[in-house]
Design an enzyme around this catalytic site. Sequence first.
Site, short mmCIF file in Angstrom:
data_model
loop_
_atom_site.label_atom_id
_atom_site.label_comp_id
_atom_site.label_asym_id
_atom_site.label_seq_id
_atom_site.Cartn_x
_atom_site.Cartn_y
_atom_site.Cartn_z
N LYS A 107 -16.84 -14.55 -10.10
CA LYS A 107 -17.61 -13.40 -10.60
C LYS A 107 -16.97 -12.81 -11.86
O LYS A 107 -17.66 -12.51 -12.84
CB LYS A 107 -17.72 -12.34 -9.49
CG LYS A 107 -18.54 -12.81 -8.29
CD LYS A 107 -18.70 -11.72 -7.26
CE LYS A 107 -17.47 -11.54 -6.42
NZ LYS A 107 -17.18 -12.68 -5.55
N THR A 108 -15.66 -12.64 -11.85
CA THR A 108 -14.97 -12.12 -13.04
C THR A 108 -15.10 -13.10 -14.21
O THR A 108 -15.31 -12.70 -15.36
CB THR A 108 -13.49 -11.87 -12.73
OG1 THR A 108 -13.39 -10.99 -11.60
CG2 THR A 108 -12.80 -11.23 -13.93
N ASP A 152 -15.26 -4.47 -10.52
CA ASP A 152 -15.06 -5.29 -9.33
C ASP A 152 -15.11 -4.43 -8.08
O ASP A 152 -14.76 -3.25 -8.12
CB ASP A 152 -13.72 -6.02 -9.43
CG ASP A 152 -13.65 -7.20 -8.48
OD1 ASP A 152 -14.70 -7.60 -7.93
OD2 ASP A 152 -12.55 -7.75 -8.29
N THR A 201 -18.39 -8.15 -2.65
CA THR A 201 -18.43 -9.09 -1.53
C THR A 201 -19.31 -8.56 -0.39
O THR A 201 -19.54 -9.26 0.58
CB THR A 201 -17.01 -9.34 -0.99
OG1 THR A 201 -16.41 -8.08 -0.64
CG2 THR A 201 -16.15 -10.01 -2.06
N ARG A 260 -10.98 -20.76 -6.57
CA ARG A 260 -9.67 -20.09 -6.59
C ARG A 260 -8.70 -20.78 -5.64
O ARG A 260 -7.53 -20.99 -5.96
CB ARG A 260 -9.83 -18.62 -6.21
CG ARG A 260 -8.52 -17.84 -6.21
CD ARG A 260 -8.76 -16.41 -5.79
NE ARG A 260 -9.61 -15.72 -6.74
CZ ARG A 260 -10.18 -14.54 -6.50
NH1 ARG A 260 -9.99 -13.95 -5.33
NH2 ARG A 260 -10.93 -13.96 -7.42
#
Length: 385
Positions: A107-108, A152, A201, A260
């Site tokens: 997302k970032t 975020d 999330t 990740r």
Amino acid sequence: MAIISSKQPAANAEQPPKEKKKKSPKSVPQPANPTQLASVVEPEILQAETNNPEEKIQEESLRPSSLQEYIGQKDLKGVLDIAIQAAKVRQESLDHLLLYGPPGLGKTTLALILATEMGVNCKITAAPALQGPRDILGILMRLQPGDILFIDEIHRLPRITEEILYPAMEDFRLDITQGKEATAKIRSIPLPKFTLVGATTKVGSLTSPLRDRFGLVQKLRFYEVDELTLIVQRTAEILHTAITPEGAAEIARRARGTPRIANRLLKRVRDYAQVKACDLIDAEIASTAMEIYNVDPLGLDWVDRLLLTTMAEQFNGGPVGLEALAASTGEDRQTIESVYEPYLLQIGYLHRTPRGRVVTAAARKHLGLKGANDGGEQLSLLEKG
């Protein structure tokens, strides 16, 4: 009150100290109103520094810089590509975007890519850091036309901060209250048109007024093994690590569908290969390294196996409540629900029922356990009664 430095002890305590001119510290000019206050203080979240500049550069280099380099999320990339091209044709800023999905899916990275594609700056912050009005005001008033503001965990915004965002997102203005009670006045300050990209999330935890102000709401899905294999190979190339396609696939299968995690596992395998003086990471090297770190071929670690084994052996496969499972394993309730359960549900090793969690037959087979499956014995006893 005089201040004596510990680095300069007095030579003779009986002699009176010489008078020295005190240097007054530079003070931040006091603003006359709240709007000036917002422009004086820059939130520390935007000024964070790393102790290792080389590590920071390396971490940033792992992120793709364009949609073309971004691997996976094909449908989402198509939607964003259309939005970018349309905004460029109209010479406008992008519409506000809400990205939701499990952590670690990019997302970032997508927010940074949008800023690069649009040729604007991207300000990054997190909702827990925006505790007071001054925090969000300081960021909003520094935005340039077209800039992207990435928040975020946006579902954790305090209520007062969220209400400041409403007019900022909809009408690009700030409503500042000056004075108190009978003398209170509301002053509106125009803002440049910007794009707010929110990441969460827990999309269900967002309030309806905030969620409805996003023009685009998109979900990020878990990645396929072939997509993760390409990500591992790309990361290995950036890290100057030799790896075979089979070795990359072995790591990708254990990454739980998350880039990740794939990059993290690759770094651990790289450590193992360097210590063992292996010049090339193949499937065997990757598999051996993952066994040391207790990550099995499906990406289950020892906590996943502990949860499934506890449910199968102590609770006869379930159903079992979340509180009982947390107490039996010593893991935090929220950690089980948000970190471990999603993947176990995704691969079909765990079921949620109105009565609790149930271990599936596939999980028993993977762990080599025998006994009742899916709580079948308990349900059949209830039906007979």
